[in-house]
Write a protein that holds these residues in place. Structure first.
Motif, PDB file in Angstrom:
ATOM      1  N   ILE A 106      32.152  26.862  57.086  1.00  0.00           N
ATOM      2  CA  ILE A 106      33.089  25.963  56.406  1.00  0.00           C
ATOM      3  C   ILE A 106      33.427  26.490  55.014  1.00  0.00           C
ATOM      4  CG2 ILE A 106      31.297  24.444  55.441  1.00  0.00           C
ATOM      5  CD1 ILE A 106      34.698  23.298  56.847  1.00  0.00           C
ATOM      6  N   MET A 107      32.430  27.055  54.325  1.00  0.00           N
ATOM      7  CA  MET A 107      32.683  27.591  52.995  1.00  0.00           C
ATOM      8  C   MET A 107      33.540  28.849  53.068  1.00  0.00           C
ATOM      9  SD  MET A 107      32.226  26.972  49.830  1.00  0.00           S
ATOM     10  CE  MET A 107      30.952  25.716  49.968  1.00  0.00           C
ATOM     11  N   ALA A 108      33.228  29.739  54.008  1.00  0.00           N
ATOM     12  CA  ALA A 108      34.010  30.968  54.160  1.00  0.00           C
ATOM     13  C   ALA A 108      35.446  30.648  54.550  1.00  0.00           C
ATOM     14  CB  ALA A 108      33.375  31.877  55.211  1.00  0.00           C
ATOM     15  N   ALA A 109      35.625  29.667  55.439  1.00  0.00           N
ATOM     16  CA  ALA A 109      36.976  29.283  55.859  1.00  0.00           C
ATOM     17  C   ALA A 109      37.785  28.793  54.671  1.00  0.00           C
ATOM     18  CB  ALA A 109      36.896  28.202  56.936  1.00  0.00           C
ATOM     19  N   LEU A 114      42.126  29.752  50.994  1.00  0.00           N
ATOM     20  CA  LEU A 114      42.649  29.554  49.638  1.00  0.00           C
ATOM     21  C   LEU A 114      43.108  30.869  49.027  1.00  0.00           C
ATOM     22  CD1 LEU A 114      40.045  26.952  48.303  1.00  0.00           C
ATOM     23  CD2 LEU A 114      42.480  26.536  48.719  1.00  0.00           C
ATOM     24  N   SER A 115      42.361  31.936  49.262  1.00  0.00           N
ATOM     25  CA  SER A 115      42.782  33.242  48.751  1.00  0.00           C
ATOM     26  C   SER A 115      44.028  33.731  49.481  1.00  0.00           C
ATOM     27  CB  SER A 115      41.644  34.258  48.903  1.00  0.00           C
ATOM     28  OG  SER A 115      40.564  33.947  48.050  1.00  0.00           O
ATOM     29  N   GLY A 116      44.080  33.482  50.797  1.00  0.00           N
ATOM     30  CA  GLY A 116      45.258  33.872  51.556  1.00  0.00           C
ATOM     31  C   GLY A 116      46.512  33.141  51.108  1.00  0.00           C
ATOM     32  N   LEU A 117      46.341  31.908  50.648  1.00  0.00           N
ATOM     33  CA  LEU A 117      47.472  31.121  50.160  1.00  0.00           C
ATOM     34  C   LEU A 117      47.841  31.455  48.709  1.00  0.00           C
ATOM     35  CD1 LEU A 117      46.477  27.630  51.623  1.00  0.00           C
ATOM     36  CD2 LEU A 117      48.389  29.074  52.364  1.00  0.00           C
ATOM     37  N   GLY A 118      47.020  32.284  48.080  1.00  0.00           N
ATOM     38  CA  GLY A 118      47.294  32.668  46.698  1.00  0.00           C
ATOM     39  C   GLY A 118      46.770  31.698  45.664  1.00  0.00           C
ATOM     40  N   LEU A 120      43.467  31.155  45.065  1.00  0.00           N
ATOM     41  CA  LEU A 120      42.173  31.602  44.543  1.00  0.00           C
ATOM     42  C   LEU A 120      42.123  33.122  44.585  1.00  0.00           C
ATOM     43  CD1 LEU A 120      39.366  30.404  43.641  1.00  0.00           C
ATOM     44  CD2 LEU A 120      38.635  30.730  46.014  1.00  0.00           C
ATOM     45  N   PRO A 121      41.720  33.771  43.489  1.00  0.00           N
ATOM     46  CA  PRO A 121      41.638  35.235  43.491  1.00  0.00           C
ATOM     47  C   PRO A 121      40.711  35.759  44.583  1.00  0.00           C
ATOM     48  CG  PRO A 121      41.428  34.376  41.256  1.00  0.00           C
ATOM     49  CD  PRO A 121      41.349  33.191  42.181  1.00  0.00           C
ATOM     50  N   TRP A 122      41.106  36.861  45.206  1.00  0.00           N
ATOM     51  CA  TRP A 122      40.298  37.426  46.278  1.00  0.00           C
ATOM     52  C   TRP A 122      38.931  37.889  45.789  1.00  0.00           C
ATOM     53  CZ3 TRP A 122      40.504  36.943  51.291  1.00  0.00           C
ATOM     54  CH2 TRP A 122      41.728  36.647  51.912  1.00  0.00           C
ATOM     55  N   TRP A 123      38.830  38.293  44.519  1.00  0.00           N
ATOM     56  CA  TRP A 123      37.544  38.781  44.045  1.00  0.00           C
ATOM     57  C   TRP A 123      36.508  37.654  44.026  1.00  0.00           C
ATOM     58  CZ3 TRP A 123      34.940  36.816  39.916  1.00  0.00           C
ATOM     59  CH2 TRP A 123      35.668  36.103  38.951  1.00  0.00           C
ATOM     60  N   VAL A 124      36.955  36.412  43.779  1.00  0.00           N
ATOM     61  CA  VAL A 124      36.031  35.270  43.811  1.00  0.00           C
ATOM     62  C   VAL A 124      35.487  35.092  45.221  1.00  0.00           C
ATOM     63  CG1 VAL A 124      35.832  32.768  43.554  1.00  0.00           C
ATOM     64  CG2 VAL A 124      37.135  34.096  41.870  1.00  0.00           C
ATOM     65  N   THR A 125      36.391  35.109  46.190  1.00  0.00           N
ATOM     66  CA  THR A 125      35.980  34.998  47.584  1.00  0.00           C
ATOM     67  C   THR A 125      35.047  36.141  47.964  1.00  0.00           C
ATOM     68  OG1 THR A 125      37.997  33.835  48.235  1.00  0.00           O
ATOM     69  CG2 THR A 125      36.826  35.024  49.967  1.00  0.00           C
ATOM     70  N   GLY A 126      35.361  37.357  47.521  1.00  0.00           N
ATOM     71  CA  GLY A 126      34.533  38.513  47.833  1.00  0.00           C
ATOM     72  C   GLY A 126      33.133  38.401  47.266  1.00  0.00           C
ATOM     73  N   VAL A 183      34.951  24.783  37.000  1.00  0.00           N
ATOM     74  CA  VAL A 183      33.943  24.478  38.014  1.00  0.00           C
ATOM     75  C   VAL A 183      33.720  25.694  38.908  1.00  0.00           C
ATOM     76  CG1 VAL A 183      33.374  23.032  40.000  1.00  0.00           C
ATOM     77  CG2 VAL A 183      34.443  22.007  37.992  1.00  0.00           C
ATOM     78  N   MET A 184      34.806  26.372  39.282  1.00  0.00           N
ATOM     79  CA  MET A 184      34.674  27.577  40.098  1.00  0.00           C
ATOM     80  C   MET A 184      33.972  28.681  39.311  1.00  0.00           C
ATOM     81  SD  MET A 184      34.990  29.042  42.993  1.00  0.00           S
ATOM     82  CE  MET A 184      36.165  28.095  43.986  1.00  0.00           C
ATOM     83  N   THR A 185      34.236  28.775  38.023  1.00  0.00           N
ATOM     84  CA  THR A 185      33.552  29.760  37.187  1.00  0.00           C
ATOM     85  C   THR A 185      32.047  29.524  37.199  1.00  0.00           C
ATOM     86  OG1 THR A 185      35.481  29.980  35.726  1.00  0.00           O
ATOM     87  CG2 THR A 185      33.354  30.708  34.852  1.00  0.00           C
ATOM     88  N   VAL A 186      31.658  28.269  37.041  1.00  0.00           N
ATOM     89  CA  VAL A 186      30.232  27.919  37.100  1.00  0.00           C
ATOM     90  C   VAL A 186      29.654  28.278  38.469  1.00  0.00           C
ATOM     91  CG1 VAL A 186      28.586  25.995  37.093  1.00  0.00           C
ATOM     92  CG2 VAL A 186      30.400  26.096  35.372  1.00  0.00           C
ATOM     93  N   ALA A 187      30.420  27.999  39.529  1.00  0.00           N
ATOM     94  CA  ALA A 187      29.960  28.304  40.885  1.00  0.00           C
ATOM     95  C   ALA A 187      29.737  29.799  41.069  1.00  0.00           C
ATOM     96  CB  ALA A 187      30.976  27.793  41.908  1.00  0.00           C
ATOM     97  N   VAL A 188      30.643  30.616  40.552  1.00  0.00           N
ATOM     98  CA  VAL A 188      30.509  32.069  40.686  1.00  0.00           C
ATOM     99  C   VAL A 188      29.291  32.564  39.902  1.00  0.00           C
ATOM    100  CG1 VAL A 188      31.570  34.291  40.138  1.00  0.00           C
ATOM    101  CG2 VAL A 188      32.959  32.459  41.133  1.00  0.00           C
ATOM    102  N   VAL A 189      29.106  32.050  38.695  1.00  0.00           N
ATOM    103  CA  VAL A 189      27.947  32.456  37.883  1.00  0.00           C
ATOM    104  C   VAL A 189      26.647  32.093  38.593  1.00  0.00           C
ATOM    105  CG1 VAL A 189      26.703  32.035  35.726  1.00  0.00           C
ATOM    106  CG2 VAL A 189      29.187  32.354  35.692  1.00  0.00           C
ATOM    107  N   LEU A 190      26.572  30.859  39.102  1.00  0.00           N
ATOM    108  CA  LEU A 190      25.368  30.437  39.816  1.00  0.00           C
ATOM    109  C   LEU A 190      25.165  31.258  41.086  1.00  0.00           C
ATOM    110  CD1 LEU A 190      25.598  26.535  39.492  1.00  0.00           C
ATOM    111  CD2 LEU A 190      23.907  28.045  38.426  1.00  0.00           C
TER     112      LEU A 190
END
Length: 227
Positions: A106-109, A114-118, A120-126, A183-190
């Motif tokens: 569910i998270m990967a989907a 979101l990255s495919g739709l533009g 969310l940056p792809w690097w975040v997903t990566g 919030v996404m920044t915090v998520a990436v850092v964590l």
């Protein structure tokens, strides 16, 4: 809590009759229990979430709201299925395999769509997906030496990721759009910090496991030579 496992009480809360306790205690837990059903619901919600999110090109606010609802239900089931399985002794081999698959699916989907739709940056997903895949492989690397328990940081990471993805699914504007970025920044850092900590714990656990195996081998060799 009586201290008697549910499997030993026949679900009545009373100990099994004398002579039947051993039989009752080894009865396997049915795959069709509430914890596994919630996990299966989450698996079914993955394609439903993707379809809803991508309707009308993926930029319709109404369809995105429905997609958010599906994502929210999936996150809620994630909270409850593990808790129910542990509390009521409903842990099964199916659940051990299906639960983490459903979580990551569910998270990967959400991230990939979101990255495919533009949005969310792809690097975040990566970064997030690489961390999850790497930790999964790491678990297999150390599984014979032990299991690393979920940490508070890991739980915070999961909460932050779920909240951030949910906010990106909704077509927010103004201050809320700015908030979801942080919030996404915090998520990436964590994600990165807890991933590195997991690697550290895995390395320590493997070293301790190998040291214990060598010590056991030396002890066996000493006993053999003393005979």
């Amino acid at each position: 809590m009586t201290g008697v496992p549910a499997s030993a009480t026949g679900g009545t809360g009373r100990p099994a009759p004398r002579g039947k306790l051993g039989t009752a205690a080894v009865n396997p837990v049915s795959v069709w229990n509430i914890a596994n059903i919630l996990t299966m619901i989450r698996l079914v919600l993955v394609p439903a979430f993707v379809v809803l999110l991508l309707q009308d090109g993926g930029h319709d606010p109404v369809w995105r709201a429905w997609a958010w609802a599906a994502f929210a239900v999936a996150m809620i089931t994630d909270v409850f299925d593990g808790h129910l399985a542990r509390t009521y002794n409903l842990v099964t081999d199916f659940g051990k395999i299906a639960d983490p698959i459903a979580d990551k699916a569910i998270m990967a989907a959400g991230l990939i769509c979101l990255s495919g739709l533009g949005d969310l940056p792809w690097w975040v997903t990566g970064v997030i997906l690489a961390r999850e895949l790497g930790i999964t492989l790491m678990r297999f690397w150390v599984i014979r030496h032990g299991v690393i328990p979920a940490s508070r940081g890991g739980k915070m990471k999961t909460l932050a990721q779920g909240t951030a993805v949910g906010m990106y699914v909704l077509m927010l504007t103004g201050p809320l759009a700015t908030m979801r970025f942080w919030v996404m920044t915090v998520a990436v850092v964590l994600t990165v910090v807890t991933g590195l900590d997991y690697v550290r714990q895995a390395v320590v656990l493997r070293r301790q496991g190998l040291a214990a195996e060598r010590a056991a081998a030396r002890a066996e060799a000493s006993e053999a030579s003393a005979r």
